[in-house]
Scaffold this motif. Structure first.
Motif, PDB file in Angstrom:
ATOM      1  N   PRO A 147     -36.105   3.449  29.052  1.00 42.05           N
ATOM      2  CA  PRO A 147     -35.129   2.745  29.612  1.00 42.05           C
ATOM      3  C   PRO A 147     -34.994   1.960  28.524  1.00 42.05           C
ATOM      4  O   PRO A 147     -33.305   0.820  28.071  1.00 42.05           O
ATOM      5  CB  PRO A 147     -34.752   2.164  30.680  1.00 42.05           C
ATOM      6  N   SER A 148     -35.760   0.769  28.216  1.00 38.65           N
ATOM      7  CA  SER A 148     -35.661  -0.205  27.098  1.00 38.65           C
ATOM      8  C   SER A 148     -35.928   0.161  26.247  1.00 38.65           C
ATOM      9  O   SER A 148     -34.731  -0.852  25.292  1.00 38.65           O
ATOM     10  CB  SER A 148     -37.420  -1.424  27.514  1.00 38.65           C
ATOM     11  N   VAL A 149     -35.987   1.002  25.240  1.00 37.08           N
ATOM     12  CA  VAL A 149     -35.419   1.484  23.775  1.00 37.08           C
ATOM     13  C   VAL A 149     -34.290   2.421  24.284  1.00 37.08           C
ATOM     14  O   VAL A 149     -33.424   1.798  23.270  1.00 37.08           O
ATOM     15  CB  VAL A 149     -36.446   2.956  23.568  1.00 37.08           C
ATOM     16  N   VAL A 150     -33.723   2.669  25.466  1.00 39.33           N
ATOM     17  CA  VAL A 150     -32.367   3.175  25.231  1.00 39.33           C
ATOM     18  C   VAL A 150     -31.841   2.073  24.967  1.00 39.33           C
ATOM     19  O   VAL A 150     -30.351   2.068  23.873  1.00 39.33           O
ATOM     20  CB  VAL A 150     -31.628   4.097  25.992  1.00 39.33           C
ATOM     21  N   GLU A 151     -31.775   0.493  26.094  1.00 35.81           N
ATOM     22  CA  GLU A 151     -30.804  -0.684  25.871  1.00 35.81           C
ATOM     23  C   GLU A 151     -31.039  -0.912  24.241  1.00 35.81           C
ATOM     24  O   GLU A 151     -30.257  -1.789  24.170  1.00 35.81           O
ATOM     25  CB  GLU A 151     -31.555  -1.379  26.879  1.00 35.81           C
ATOM     26  N   LYS A 152     -31.484  -0.903  23.526  1.00 31.50           N
ATOM     27  CA  LYS A 152     -32.177  -1.862  22.305  1.00 31.50           C
ATOM     28  C   LYS A 152     -31.600  -0.492  21.371  1.00 31.50           C
ATOM     29  O   LYS A 152     -30.423  -1.316  21.016  1.00 31.50           O
ATOM     30  CB  LYS A 152     -33.004  -1.430  21.746  1.00 31.50           C
ATOM     31  N   LEU A 153     -31.146   0.032  21.851  1.00 32.39           N
ATOM     32  CA  LEU A 153     -30.331   1.289  20.927  1.00 32.39           C
ATOM     33  C   LEU A 153     -29.341   1.219  21.468  1.00 32.39           C
ATOM     34  O   LEU A 153     -28.346   1.160  20.284  1.00 32.39           O
ATOM     35  CB  LEU A 153     -30.953   3.283  21.351  1.00 32.39           C
ATOM     36  N   LYS A 154     -27.902   0.796  22.142  1.00 28.28           N
ATOM     37  CA  LYS A 154     -26.899   0.577  22.633  1.00 28.28           C
ATOM     38  C   LYS A 154     -26.636  -0.646  21.627  1.00 28.28           C
ATOM     39  O   LYS A 154     -25.833  -0.991  22.074  1.00 28.28           O
ATOM     40  CB  LYS A 154     -26.801   0.647  24.259  1.00 28.28           C
ATOM     41  N   ALA A 155     -28.329  -1.683  21.999  1.00 28.40           N
ATOM     42  CA  ALA A 155     -27.595  -3.271  21.339  1.00 28.40           C
ATOM     43  C   ALA A 155     -27.307  -2.548  19.618  1.00 28.40           C
ATOM     44  O   ALA A 155     -26.864  -3.852  18.786  1.00 28.40           O
ATOM     45  CB  ALA A 155     -28.834  -4.008  21.739  1.00 28.40           C
ATOM     46  N   LYS A 156     -28.463  -2.021  19.558  1.00 26.34           N
ATOM     47  CA  LYS A 156     -28.158  -1.326  17.771  1.00 26.34           C
ATOM     48  C   LYS A 156     -26.646  -0.837  17.517  1.00 26.34           C
ATOM     49  O   LYS A 156     -26.444  -1.215  16.184  1.00 26.34           O
ATOM     50  CB  LYS A 156     -29.300  -0.779  17.312  1.00 26.34           C
ATOM     51  N   LEU A 157     -26.362   0.012  18.510  1.00 23.41           N
ATOM     52  CA  LEU A 157     -25.474   0.590  17.857  1.00 23.41           C
ATOM     53  C   LEU A 157     -24.373  -0.113  17.886  1.00 23.41           C
ATOM     54  O   LEU A 157     -22.963  -0.457  17.184  1.00 23.41           O
ATOM     55  CB  LEU A 157     -24.910   1.888  19.124  1.00 23.41           C
ATOM     56  N   GLN A 158     -24.311  -0.866  19.143  1.00 23.78           N
ATOM     57  CA  GLN A 158     -22.976  -2.403  19.545  1.00 23.78           C
ATOM     58  C   GLN A 158     -23.050  -3.089  17.401  1.00 23.78           C
ATOM     59  O   GLN A 158     -22.041  -3.294  17.630  1.00 23.78           O
ATOM     60  CB  GLN A 158     -23.089  -3.010  20.771  1.00 23.78           C
ATOM     61  N   HIS A 159     -24.148  -3.610  17.509  1.00 18.93           N
ATOM     62  CA  HIS A 159     -23.986  -4.197  16.462  1.00 18.93           C
ATOM     63  C   HIS A 159     -23.692  -3.592  14.891  1.00 18.93           C
ATOM     64  O   HIS A 159     -23.380  -4.516  14.330  1.00 18.93           O
ATOM     65  CB  HIS A 159     -25.628  -4.618  16.316  1.00 18.93           C
ATOM     66  N   TYR A 160     -23.930  -2.074  14.966  1.00 18.51           N
ATOM     67  CA  TYR A 160     -23.495  -2.070  13.869  1.00 18.51           C
ATOM     68  C   TYR A 160     -22.128  -1.621  13.839  1.00 18.51           C
ATOM     69  O   TYR A 160     -21.336  -1.388  13.122  1.00 18.51           O
ATOM     70  CB  TYR A 160     -24.144  -0.278  14.067  1.00 18.51           C
ATOM     71  N   LYS A 161     -21.335  -0.544  15.196  1.00 21.35           N
ATOM     72  CA  LYS A 161     -19.766  -0.524  15.358  1.00 21.35           C
ATOM     73  C   LYS A 161     -19.083  -2.253  14.805  1.00 21.35           C
ATOM     74  O   LYS A 161     -18.436  -2.476  14.325  1.00 21.35           O
ATOM     75  CB  LYS A 161     -19.939  -0.415  16.453  1.00 21.35           C
ATOM     76  N   ASP A 162     -20.112  -3.512  15.275  1.00 22.42           N
ATOM     77  CA  ASP A 162     -19.137  -4.269  15.813  1.00 22.42           C
ATOM     78  C   ASP A 162     -19.331  -5.237  13.468  1.00 22.42           C
ATOM     79  O   ASP A 162     -18.313  -6.065  13.737  1.00 22.42           O
ATOM     80  CB  ASP A 162     -19.690  -5.928  15.949  1.00 22.42           C
ATOM     81  N   ASN A 163     -20.573  -4.299  13.356  1.00 24.53           N
ATOM     82  CA  ASN A 163     -20.788  -5.182  11.835  1.00 24.53           C
ATOM     83  C   ASN A 163     -19.724  -4.225  10.576  1.00 24.53           C
ATOM     84  O   ASN A 163     -19.814  -4.647   9.589  1.00 24.53           O
ATOM     85  CB  ASN A 163     -21.454  -5.763  11.575  1.00 24.53           C
ATOM     86  N   GLN A 164     -19.076  -3.204  11.304  1.00 25.59           N
ATOM     87  CA  GLN A 164     -19.212  -1.784  10.315  1.00 25.59           C
ATOM     88  C   GLN A 164     -18.075  -2.316   9.533  1.00 25.59           C
ATOM     89  O   GLN A 164     -17.623  -2.209   8.004  1.00 25.59           O
ATOM     90  CB  GLN A 164     -18.667  -1.170  11.232  1.00 25.59           C
ATOM     91  N   GLU A 165     -16.784  -2.991   9.532  1.00 23.97           N
ATOM     92  CA  GLU A 165     -15.444  -2.690   9.033  1.00 23.97           C
ATOM     93  C   GLU A 165     -15.726  -4.068   7.680  1.00 23.97           C
ATOM     94  O   GLU A 165     -15.351  -4.469   6.618  1.00 23.97           O
ATOM     95  CB  GLU A 165     -14.767  -3.135   9.212  1.00 23.97           C
ATOM     96  N   ARG A 166     -16.173  -5.473   8.350  1.00 26.22           N
ATOM     97  CA  ARG A 166     -16.984  -6.158   7.830  1.00 26.22           C
ATOM     98  C   ARG A 166     -17.903  -6.022   6.343  1.00 26.22           C
ATOM     99  O   ARG A 166     -17.390  -6.245   5.271  1.00 26.22           O
ATOM    100  CB  ARG A 166     -17.291  -7.530   8.364  1.00 26.22           C
ATOM    101  N   VAL A 167     -18.896  -5.090   6.557  1.00 19.13           N
ATOM    102  CA  VAL A 167     -19.865  -4.956   5.334  1.00 19.13           C
ATOM    103  C   VAL A 167     -19.022  -4.231   4.879  1.00 19.13           C
ATOM    104  O   VAL A 167     -19.242  -4.393   3.640  1.00 19.13           O
ATOM    105  CB  VAL A 167     -21.092  -4.112   6.310  1.00 19.13           C
ATOM    106  N   THR A 168     -18.125  -2.780   5.381  1.00 23.00           N
ATOM    107  CA  THR A 168     -17.584  -2.461   4.526  1.00 23.00           C
ATOM    108  C   THR A 168     -17.337  -2.758   3.962  1.00 23.00           C
ATOM    109  O   THR A 168     -16.484  -2.553   2.200  1.00 23.00           O
ATOM    110  CB  THR A 168     -16.548  -1.780   4.922  1.00 23.00           C
ATOM    111  N   GLN A 169     -15.641  -3.665   3.633  1.00 27.22           N
ATOM    112  CA  GLN A 169     -15.130  -4.949   3.037  1.00 27.22           C
ATOM    113  C   GLN A 169     -15.982  -5.340   1.512  1.00 27.22           C
ATOM    114  O   GLN A 169     -15.244  -5.257   0.653  1.00 27.22           O
ATOM    115  CB  GLN A 169     -13.745  -6.051   3.694  1.00 27.22           C
ATOM    116  N   GLU A 170     -17.227  -5.973   2.182  1.00 26.40           N
ATOM    117  CA  GLU A 170     -18.137  -6.644   1.607  1.00 26.40           C
ATOM    118  C   GLU A 170     -18.610  -5.733   0.327  1.00 26.40           C
ATOM    119  O   GLU A 170     -18.470  -6.119  -0.808  1.00 26.40           O
ATOM    120  CB  GLU A 170     -19.293  -7.527   2.367  1.00 26.40           C
ATOM    121  N   ASN A 171     -18.515  -4.550   0.583  1.00 24.49           N
ATOM    122  CA  ASN A 171     -19.447  -3.171   0.189  1.00 24.49           C
ATOM    123  C   ASN A 171     -18.241  -2.776  -1.085  1.00 24.49           C
ATOM    124  O   ASN A 171     -17.790  -3.114  -2.041  1.00 24.49           O
ATOM    125  CB  ASN A 171     -19.428  -2.147   1.186  1.00 24.49           C
TER     126      ASN A 171
END
Length: 457
Positions: A401-425
């Motif tokens: 369960p803790s791993v799943v929670e960490k994965l969801k947090a990672k997933l949300q972090h990637y989605k939140d920063n996806q557009e910004r990092v893409t524009q920077e690239n």
């Protein structure tokens, strides 16, 4: 386009240098012959020119003046030598007469003697004395013989006089030789020879001047004709040189232009190829930068969440099985350090930690059986996917369960920063492309400068 430029211009023929040199040598030889004739005619015409008002003379007149001056000097020198020479000639004549008289008298005296030398007389005297001493002669013959001996002794005395006369003659001859040597003065002879040479040269100049005056018009016409022929021949030489060097320069210019065009074509092709490669690199950079950031990480997190918590992922009706999920896992040929690969028939399982079994032998001996723990294993594919998102693997079911929670947090972090990092690239990629374009423009400017230098040369 470069090939078309070369084709439009007809390649000039390379001139034959050997043929040019042969023709040039022949024309120059003919021109020199004409110049020689022209100079000869001009020299003849100069003979007809009178001395100018200021005393200027033509070469022939100058030569005449020099020769006449020298001739006058020779005559003056010869005049001073003439008086002394006359005295020597008189002495020479007197000595010649005296010598001839003495020689004639000596010859007459010798003619009266039948003997050539005193020795012959002595021999004859001895012979006659021998006849007298023999006593065989008659008295008359003996007296005659004694008279002959007396005469022979007188003749012998005359030979001594002949020697004295010969000595006197020799002295006279020596004096005569000295006078002749004085008469044969080398300086006087040289003056005489030079006098003759000057007289002949003056006569030659005079004859040439007379000939020029008689043929003055003909010489002028000949001079005009020779000048015309000389100018025409000079024009032929100039035309031949102009044609040869013009063809040579045209051939050289064509070769240089063809070389320049070929180099420009090669440079253009090389630049086009390099630009193409650079554009490919730029497009690739822009394409990679335009690809949404964290796409792989998002897919990895979603698949791992679906793996550890299938209930949390809504199933799509009649949806295809996820290709990415089905592909999780890989074949491992080596056992990772610190981990154990589970086989199908093994009863043990992989866990993150380890524990010791207390009283193992005693329990076996007592026949007691320990309760079998729940099995928990992870394939190496899952472990590899977890390492991609930088999460540690669960050590047991309680950690899932803790791993799943960490994965969801990672997933949300990637989605939140996806557009910004893409524009920077994208911005970084465009900056890199701009740097490449600046470098390309700089290389073009250097290449143009090199071509300009080649044209100037």
């Amino acid at each position: 386009m470069a090939d078309a430029a070369i084709e439009r211009k007809v390649k000039p023929e390379k001139p034959d240098e050997a043929k040019f040199q042969t023709e040039l040598a022949q024309l120059q030889k003919e021109h020199e012959a004409l110049m020689k004739k022209l100079n000869e005619v001009k020299a003849k015409l100069d003979l007809s020119k009178p001395a100018g008002a200021n005393g200027a003379q033509n070469p022939a007149q100058q030569r005449q003046s020099v020769l006449r001056k020298e001739l006058g000097e020779i005559r003056a020198t010869q005049s001073t030598k003439k008086s002394s020479r006359q005295s020597l000639l008189e002495r020479q004549k007197a000595l010649n007469d005296s010598i001839n008289n003495k020689i004639a008298a000596q010859r007459a005296a010798r003619a009266k003697i039948n003997f050539k030398s005193p020795e012959e007389i002595d021999t004859e005297i001895k012979r006659l004395e021998g006849q007298v001493d023999s006593g065989d002669l008659k008295l008359v013959d003996e007296r005659r013989t004694l008279d002959q001996i007396s005469n022979l002794r007188k003749q012998k005395k005359n030979f001594a006089g002949f020697d004295e006369e010969q000595g006197a003659i020799d002295k006279l001859k020596a004096s005569l030789a000295d006078i002749r040597s004085q008469l044969d003065d080398p300086e006087a002879k040289a003056l005489s020879d030079r006098f003759t040479e000057i007289t002949k040269e003056l006569d030659s100049i005079k004859a040439e001047q007379d000939s020029v005056f008689q043929n003055l018009n003909a010489l002028r016409d000949e001079r005009t004709q020779l000048q015309k022929e000389q100018q025409e021949k000079f024009g032929e030489i100039k035309a031949l040189k102009d044609a040869y060097y013009g063809a040579k320069n045209a051939y050289r210019d064509y070769e240089q232009e063809a070389w320049r065009i070929r180099k420009e074509k090669q440079r253009a092709e090389r630049e086009a190829y390099e630009k193409k490669k650079k554009m490919e690199v730029a497009n690739q950079l822009l394409e990679e930068a335009s690809f949404k950031a964290f796409t792989s990480e998002i897919h990895t997190c979603e698949n791992l969440i679906a793996f550890f918590d299938p209930e949390s992922t809504p199933k799509k009706a009649d949806g295809p099985v996820s290709q990415y999920k089905a592909s999780i896992g890989r074949t491992i040929t080596e056992e990772p350090k610190g981990m154990k690969v589970l086989k199908k028939d093994e009863e043990d399982y992989f866990i993150g930690g380890s524990s010791k079994k207390k009283g193992g032998k005693k329990n076996k001996a007592a026949g007691a059986e320990a309760p079998a723990p729940a099995k928990f294993s992870l394939s190496f594919g899952i472990l590899d996917e977890l390492s991609k998102v930088e999460l540690p693997p669960p050590t047991g079911p309680e950690d899932v369960p803790s791993v799943v929670e960490k994965l969801k947090a990672k997933l949300q972090h990637y989605k939140d920063n996806q557009e910004r990092v893409t524009q920077e690239n994208i911005v970084k990629a465009k900056a890199r492309i701009e740097e490449l374009e600046k470098l390309d423009r700089l290389e073009d400017a250097v290449g143009d400068l090199s071509v300009a230098d080649g044209k100037a040369e």
